[in-house]
Design a protein around this motif. Sequence first.
Motif, PDB file in Angstrom:
ATOM      1  N   TYR A   1       0.830  -1.203   0.000  1.00 58.11           N
ATOM      2  CA  TYR A   1       0.000   0.000   0.000  1.00 58.11           C
ATOM      3  C   TYR A   1       0.866   1.255   0.000  1.00 58.11           C
ATOM      4  CZ  TYR A   1      -4.084   2.889   1.068  1.00 58.11           C
ATOM      5  OH  TYR A   1      -5.090   3.816   1.005  1.00 58.11           O
ATOM      6  N   LEU A   2       1.925   1.244   0.789  1.00 64.28           N
ATOM      7  CA  LEU A   2       2.809   2.409   0.884  1.00 64.28           C
ATOM      8  C   LEU A   2       3.647   2.587  -0.380  1.00 64.28           C
ATOM      9  CD1 LEU A   2       4.025   4.700   2.652  1.00 64.28           C
ATOM     10  CD2 LEU A   2       5.722   3.038   3.425  1.00 64.28           C
TER      11      LEU A   2
ATOM     12  N   MET B   1      -0.040   4.047  -2.809  1.00 58.33           N
ATOM     13  CA  MET B   1      -0.057   5.464  -2.412  1.00 58.33           C
ATOM     14  C   MET B   1       0.496   6.360  -3.518  1.00 58.33           C
ATOM     15  SD  MET B   1      -1.061   5.927   0.986  1.00 58.33           S
ATOM     16  CE  MET B   1      -0.027   7.077   1.868  1.00 58.33           C
TER      17      MET B   1
ATOM     18  N   LEU C   1       4.697  11.306  -1.638  1.00 54.42           N
ATOM     19  CA  LEU C   1       4.392  11.032  -0.240  1.00 54.42           C
ATOM     20  C   LEU C   1       4.835  12.180   0.648  1.00 54.42           C
ATOM     21  CD1 LEU C   1       5.521   7.295  -0.069  1.00 54.42           C
ATOM     22  CD2 LEU C   1       3.172   8.131   0.013  1.00 54.42           C
TER      23      LEU C   1
ATOM     24  N   LYS D   1      -5.808   2.840   7.456  1.00 55.55           N
ATOM     25  CA  LYS D   1      -5.929   3.622   6.223  1.00 55.55           C
ATOM     26  C   LYS D   1      -7.155   4.533   6.299  1.00 55.55           C
ATOM     27  CE  LYS D   1      -5.875  -0.235   3.835  1.00 55.55           C
ATOM     28  NZ  LYS D   1      -5.894  -1.201   2.709  1.00 55.55           N
TER      29      LYS D   1
ATOM     30  N   HIS E   1      -4.350  12.149  -4.226  1.00 50.84           N
ATOM     31  CA  HIS E   1      -4.696  11.548  -5.512  1.00 50.84           C
ATOM     32  C   HIS E   1      -5.617  12.496  -6.276  1.00 50.84           C
ATOM     33  CE1 HIS E   1      -3.760   7.042  -4.569  1.00 50.84           C
ATOM     34  NE2 HIS E   1      -2.745   7.846  -4.291  1.00 50.84           N
TER      35      HIS E   1
ATOM     36  N   HIS F   1      -5.093   9.958   0.683  1.00 49.07           N
ATOM     37  CA  HIS F   1      -4.924   8.642   1.293  1.00 49.07           C
ATOM     38  C   HIS F   1      -3.911   8.798   2.424  1.00 49.07           C
ATOM     39  CE1 HIS F   1      -7.077   6.013  -1.622  1.00 49.07           C
ATOM     40  NE2 HIS F   1      -6.909   7.078  -2.386  1.00 49.07           N
TER      41      HIS F   1
ATOM     42  N   LEU G   1      -2.010   6.962   5.660  1.00 54.35           N
ATOM     43  CA  LEU G   1      -1.604   5.678   6.226  1.00 54.35           C
ATOM     44  C   LEU G   1      -0.939   5.915   7.576  1.00 54.35           C
ATOM     45  CD1 LEU G   1      -1.376   2.599   5.602  1.00 54.35           C
ATOM     46  CD2 LEU G   1       0.893   3.071   4.694  1.00 54.35           C
TER      47      LEU G   1
END
Length: 428
Positions: free
Chosen positions: A92-93, A97, A111, A147, A187, A196, A198
Amino acid sequence: MYGKSRYNWDKVAKQYSQENENKKRLRIYFGRAKHTPDDVRPLVNLLKKASHITYVSNYSNNNFHNSFINSSKQQCVVKFRYSDNIQAHAKYLKNYMIQKDKEEISKKPELFGNVSTDEYISRMDKEKKTFYKNGKMKTKTTSKHFKWILTPEENLSEEVLKEYTKCFIQRLEQITGYKFVWQAAVHQNTKHNHVHLLINGVDLNGKRIDRFSKDIIKNYAREFSQEILTNICGYRSNELKKQARTNRIYAERFTEFDKKIQSLCIKDKDSKFLGYIGKDCGDDIFKRLEYLESINLAEVIDGKFYIKKDFEERLKNYGKYNTFREAQSLVKNGEAMKLYLSEMGEIKGTIRKVYSMNDEDIWNNAMVIENEKTGESFFVPSFNPITLKPGQNIKVVPKKDPKGGADRTTFKDINIVKKDDGTWSYGD
């Protein structure tokens, strides 16, 4: 204030109001709260009581006083999921992402967070867990992560969304007492730019994060998102309110308009329907009724709209599982397709479709199962990803959580057994 509460709520919240554009505006400032995530209900109630917004109530014709439609505060959809799969955490990271695998996106998201990506990975909460499978004890490495998906109603710039995300984290830290390790990305590949977020399963002080309470997820996060966005962007424009009203008329979920329809329904002897409404019901309600007819939840008979009895249940299913209505088209008796619940017990059938959650278009892992012999079909949600394929014949078995948590379902691949008389049945 709350009996033997161990918190000093005077330090948790201060309130003041000021006149702004002839409207009262309430801001609530929070100090660090020394309590666990489970004990925020009094504060949530305080927010609701203090706010000038009260949710669905007081209908007058087609006017929804106190509904979010007419609210002056900025609105935001907040979604939450968690997992303890270490591969899913890293993927996911590193992949999702930054949308690494989406070739159509030329400018990849960057990020941002309170630590570098490398440090986040080094701090991933790795834990060994043992479990029994087929009578044998096995061990797996887990890494819990949380998340959040934050989608403001107004399409905001990347810079504004980053500022909002930082404020969102600060409020979460204030109410939970944690100091999070987090990463986020904006996004911009959908209709609304969104974030998003995390959060690692262990905070900067090495404290393990077991969970976020339901009050935080369902109520509090939305409340303070509204406050943050309103402070950043100002009050909602009339255009936003007008568009929100239109969106609710054509929403595939249960809305204020449906509550109004229930109150206007005249009971009918026909057990197939909840009741009927004449066409002289006001413009917005009329448009909503036309939409319900278009998705087969109402019928026009003798110039009246007849509402199907299960329309509330189906709209709520559509809202919770955004693939539910599409799934109805995949089976013969789609209108009678049921949402599978553990209390239904064991079911058998053939898989028609598998949905894999991707955090953008599909919100849940699920599959569509049809038993042609009985004519039954089910939409079966799953907490875990589904590895089975369409065309397989399976048995779905409810499984109780021995610790008292949410029930899960297990899936077992089975074969169709042909009997001597030419009929068939599902065999293990």
